[in-house]
Design an enzyme around this catalytic site. Structure first.
Site, PDB file in Angstrom:
ATOM      1  N   MET A  60       0.930  -1.116   0.066  1.00  0.00           N
ATOM      2  CA  MET A  60       0.023  -0.037   0.012  1.00  0.00           C
ATOM      3  C   MET A  60       0.782   1.337   0.101  1.00  0.00           C
ATOM      4  O   MET A  60       0.452   2.545   0.225  1.00  0.00           O
ATOM      5  CB  MET A  60      -1.103  -0.016   1.150  1.00  0.00           C
ATOM      6  CG  MET A  60      -1.892  -1.307   0.974  1.00  0.00           C
ATOM      7  SD  MET A  60      -3.399  -0.807   2.056  1.00  0.00           S
ATOM      8  CE  MET A  60      -2.936  -0.629   3.684  1.00  0.00           C
TER       9      MET A  60
ATOM     10  N   TYR B  32       3.958   3.962   0.884  1.00  0.00           N
ATOM     11  CA  TYR B  32       4.764   4.583   2.075  1.00  0.00           C
ATOM     12  C   TYR B  32       5.916   3.543   2.457  1.00  0.00           C
ATOM     13  O   TYR B  32       5.825   3.239   3.615  1.00  0.00           O
ATOM     14  CB  TYR B  32       3.951   5.025   3.229  1.00  0.00           C
ATOM     15  CG  TYR B  32       4.364   6.050   3.957  1.00  0.00           C
ATOM     16  CD1 TYR B  32       4.544   7.610   3.417  1.00  0.00           C
ATOM     17  CD2 TYR B  32       4.811   6.160   5.191  1.00  0.00           C
ATOM     18  CE1 TYR B  32       5.228   8.574   3.887  1.00  0.00           C
ATOM     19  CE2 TYR B  32       5.568   7.033   5.917  1.00  0.00           C
ATOM     20  CZ  TYR B  32       5.690   8.345   5.387  1.00  0.00           C
ATOM     21  OH  TYR B  32       6.280   9.376   6.061  1.00  0.00           O
ATOM     22  N   LEU B  33       6.803   3.104   1.637  1.00  0.00           N
ATOM     23  CA  LEU B  33       7.678   2.058   1.761  1.00  0.00           C
ATOM     24  C   LEU B  33       8.535   2.396   2.836  1.00  0.00           C
ATOM     25  O   LEU B  33       9.078   3.482   3.165  1.00  0.00           O
ATOM     26  CB  LEU B  33       8.351   1.862   0.455  1.00  0.00           C
ATOM     27  CG  LEU B  33       7.517   1.598  -0.811  1.00  0.00           C
ATOM     28  CD1 LEU B  33       8.371   1.304  -2.003  1.00  0.00           C
ATOM     29  CD2 LEU B  33       6.519   0.455  -0.450  1.00  0.00           C
ATOM     30  N   HIS B  34       8.910   1.300   3.597  1.00  0.00           N
ATOM     31  CA  HIS B  34       9.850   0.939   4.825  1.00  0.00           C
ATOM     32  C   HIS B  34      10.761   0.121   4.548  1.00  0.00           C
ATOM     33  O   HIS B  34      10.584  -0.853   3.637  1.00  0.00           O
ATOM     34  CB  HIS B  34       9.249   1.089   5.990  1.00  0.00           C
ATOM     35  CG  HIS B  34       8.154   0.083   6.018  1.00  0.00           C
ATOM     36  ND1 HIS B  34       8.288  -1.303   6.427  1.00  0.00           N
ATOM     37  CD2 HIS B  34       6.663  -0.015   6.487  1.00  0.00           C
ATOM     38  CE1 HIS B  34       7.543  -1.869   6.454  1.00  0.00           C
ATOM     39  NE2 HIS B  34       6.338  -1.063   6.511  1.00  0.00           N
TER      40      HIS B  34
ATOM     41  N   HIS C 133       9.017  -3.504   3.603  1.00  0.00           N
ATOM     42  CA  HIS C 133       8.655  -3.718   2.133  1.00  0.00           C
ATOM     43  C   HIS C 133      10.043  -3.835   1.251  1.00  0.00           C
ATOM     44  O   HIS C 133      10.130  -4.796   0.377  1.00  0.00           O
ATOM     45  CB  HIS C 133       8.038  -2.519   1.855  1.00  0.00           C
ATOM     46  CG  HIS C 133       6.766  -1.954   2.285  1.00  0.00           C
ATOM     47  ND1 HIS C 133       6.385  -0.829   3.111  1.00  0.00           N
ATOM     48  CD2 HIS C 133       5.393  -2.544   2.368  1.00  0.00           C
ATOM     49  CE1 HIS C 133       5.396  -0.548   3.549  1.00  0.00           C
ATOM     50  NE2 HIS C 133       4.764  -1.583   3.179  1.00  0.00           N
TER      51      HIS C 133
ATOM     52  N   GLN D 119     -10.492  -2.620   1.827  1.00  0.00           N
ATOM     53  CA  GLN D 119      -9.954  -3.565   2.898  1.00  0.00           C
ATOM     54  C   GLN D 119     -10.364  -2.650   4.216  1.00  0.00           C
ATOM     55  O   GLN D 119      -9.553  -2.981   5.223  1.00  0.00           O
ATOM     56  CB  GLN D 119      -8.721  -4.014   2.706  1.00  0.00           C
ATOM     57  CG  GLN D 119      -7.566  -2.834   2.876  1.00  0.00           C
ATOM     58  CD  GLN D 119      -6.294  -3.757   2.567  1.00  0.00           C
ATOM     59  OE1 GLN D 119      -5.916  -4.203   1.332  1.00  0.00           O
ATOM     60  NE2 GLN D 119      -5.407  -3.779   3.142  1.00  0.00           N
TER      61      GLN D 119
ATOM     62  N   SER E 111       6.187  -0.722  10.177  1.00  0.00           N
ATOM     63  CA  SER E 111       4.510  -0.176   9.593  1.00  0.00           C
ATOM     64  C   SER E 111       4.680   0.974   9.215  1.00  0.00           C
ATOM     65  O   SER E 111       5.104   2.053   9.627  1.00  0.00           O
ATOM     66  CB  SER E 111       3.758  -0.791  10.771  1.00  0.00           C
ATOM     67  OG  SER E 111       2.354  -0.373  10.263  1.00  0.00           O
TER      68      SER E 111
ATOM     69  N   ARG F  79       2.225   2.610   9.320  1.00  0.00           N
ATOM     70  CA  ARG F  79       1.344   3.379  10.404  1.00  0.00           C
ATOM     71  C   ARG F  79       2.164   3.741  11.656  1.00  0.00           C
ATOM     72  O   ARG F  79       1.790   4.676  12.413  1.00  0.00           O
ATOM     73  CB  ARG F  79       0.074   2.414  10.870  1.00  0.00           C
ATOM     74  CG  ARG F  79      -0.789   2.290   9.726  1.00  0.00           C
ATOM     75  CD  ARG F  79      -2.030   1.337  10.348  1.00  0.00           C
ATOM     76  NE  ARG F  79      -3.105   1.417   9.505  1.00  0.00           N
ATOM     77  CZ  ARG F  79      -3.565   0.453   8.592  1.00  0.00           C
ATOM     78  NH1 ARG F  79      -2.837  -0.606   8.808  1.00  0.00           N
ATOM     79  NH2 ARG F  79      -4.631   0.507   7.958  1.00  0.00           N
TER      80      ARG F  79
HETATM   81  P1  AMP Z   1       1.224  -2.937   3.488  1.00  0.00           P
HETATM   82  O1  AMP Z   1       1.909  -1.862   2.436  1.00  0.00           O
HETATM   83  O2  AMP Z   1       1.505  -2.740   4.972  1.00  0.00           O
HETATM   84  O3  AMP Z   1       0.100  -3.528   2.811  1.00  0.00           O
HETATM   85  O4  AMP Z   1       2.416  -4.288   3.416  1.00  0.00           O
HETATM   86  C1  AMP Z   1       2.905  -4.650   2.082  1.00  0.00           C
HETATM   87  C2  AMP Z   1       3.473  -6.179   2.261  1.00  0.00           C
HETATM   88  O5  AMP Z   1       4.717  -5.779   3.265  1.00  0.00           O
HETATM   89  C3  AMP Z   1       2.661  -7.189   3.152  1.00  0.00           C
HETATM   90  O6  AMP Z   1       3.125  -8.342   2.679  1.00  0.00           O
HETATM   91  C4  AMP Z   1       3.191  -7.035   4.751  1.00  0.00           C
HETATM   92  O7  AMP Z   1       3.158  -8.041   5.285  1.00  0.00           O
HETATM   93  C5  AMP Z   1       4.691  -6.565   4.288  1.00  0.00           C
HETATM   94  N1  AMP Z   1       5.046  -5.907   5.463  1.00  0.00           N
HETATM   95  C6  AMP Z   1       4.652  -4.907   6.057  1.00  0.00           C
HETATM   96  N2  AMP Z   1       5.588  -4.370   7.127  1.00  0.00           N
HETATM   97  C7  AMP Z   1       6.365  -5.537   7.332  1.00  0.00           C
HETATM   98  C8  AMP Z   1       7.419  -5.899   8.096  1.00  0.00           C
HETATM   99  N3  AMP Z   1       7.694  -4.882   9.193  1.00  0.00           N
HETATM  100  N4  AMP Z   1       8.260  -6.990   8.007  1.00  0.00           N
HETATM  101  C9  AMP Z   1       8.060  -7.785   7.012  1.00  0.00           C
HETATM  102  N5  AMP Z   1       7.013  -7.363   5.885  1.00  0.00           N
HETATM  103  C10 AMP Z   1       6.060  -6.298   6.128  1.00  0.00           C
END
Ligand code: AMP
Length: 281
Positions: free
Chosen positions: A30, A32-34, A37, A61, A185, A187
């Site tokens: 989604m 806002y990459l960290h 990701h 969602q 995250s 968030r």
């Molecule tokens: P999101 O952008 O939060 O929907 O996450 C996208 C993908 O990155 C999903 O498969 C998440 O499970 C994964 N993800 C998010 N944060 C982490 C993290 N801290 N460690 C590993 N995978 C992550």
């Protein structure tokens, strides 16, 4: 690197790649990459000829009153970060491109979505599986990487892929954490410095729970109570759920006989955080 915003161009890109006999890895996000990701992308890079990520804040969602509108977004920054890991294509559609007027098809994985986040966020996984199924149909990946941080999401997607005979290999990446143990995250950006400090209780109590199981405690109820007490004693924290579940079925366990997963969701101030850990015997 190409940023694609329409389904038709994305399908054309995929047709070109497949026509050349190339394989595709997809990492859905989604944005806002960290570093979490980016680690998924680094894992995905050698797994296929083409590394595609999606950046799409999926409205289906999010429940009413959740953070859809204020979910952080920064495409220029995301683009640079993704490029640094070898991403060749970002699929970045808008909501109307994915859900045009008249849209009416949803995917629902049943039992495994009953508890945990499925219970506290009704409709959430219906949105997740729908968008992931659409992404799989559009990008046709050979392999797709998901994070264990969203443990139930990973299990639900694996179930969907198995049940619907989808031709994609789903791989998991372990949770990536900040130095103090807080799971990364998008968030976390919402947290004040005090809340960030309080949020450390999530990982700290999961680690303590894992230690209790290593030390011989087998009662899920006892371990759960200890974690609940630690979180409730932390300023600004309000528990959504704390559960010890079977790693595959996600059903609550009374006794930890072999492997189990402790999963929790906690509101720290207004921010809802999730984390989980395997409790091994
Ligand atoms: P999101 O952008 O939060 O929907 O996450 C996208 C993908 O990155 C999903 O498969 C998440 O499970 C994964 N993800 C998010 N944060 C982490 C993290 N801290 N460690 C590993 N995978 C992550």
């Amino acid at each position: 690197m190409e940023i694609i915003t329409t389904v038709s161009r994305m399908k054309e890109y995929v047709r070109g790649a497949k026509g050349r006999g190339e394989t595709i890895c997809l990492v859905p996000t989604m944005g806002y990459l960290h570093e979490g990701h980016l680690d998924l992308m680094r894992m995905g890079r050698p797994l296929a000829d083409r590394l595609v990520i999606s950046i799409f804040v999926n409205p289906t969602q999010f429940g009413a009153g959740e953070d859809l509108d204020k979910y952080p977004r920064d495409l220029p920054r995301d683009t640079a970060l993704a490029q640094s890991t070898g991403v060749e294509c970002i699929f970045h559609p808008d909501a109307l491109e994915m859900y045009p007027v008249g849209y009416q098809t949803y995917i629902n994985v049943e039992e495994i979505t009953d508890g945990l986040c499925g219970a506290s966020r009704p409709g959430h996984f219906r949105g997740v599986t729908t968008v992931v199924a659409k992404l799989f149909n559009i990008v046709e990946p050979d392999v797709s990487v998901f994070g264990e941080k969203d443990y139930q999401q990973l299990a639900v997607i694996r179930k969907m892929v198995e049940d619907l005979n989808m031709a994609v290999q789903v791989l998991a990446h372990p949770t990536v954490r900040e130095e103090g143990g807080l799971a990364m995250s998008s968030r976390n950006k919402y947290l004040s410095p005090e809340e960030r400090e309080s949020a450390l209780v999530l990982n700290r109590s999961l680690k303590r729970a894992a230690g209790r199981v290593k030390g011989g405690e087998r009662s899920a109820g006892v371990i759960r109570s200890e974690v609940v007490a630690a979180i409730e004693a932390t300023p600004g924290c309000r528990i959504d759920y704390v559960e010890i579940v079977h790693p595959d079925t996600l059903k609550p366990l009374e006794t930890i006989e072999s492997k189990a997963v402790m999963a929790l969701a906690v509101r720290v101030g207004k921010t809802r955080l999730i984390d989980n850990m395997t409790l091994g015997v």
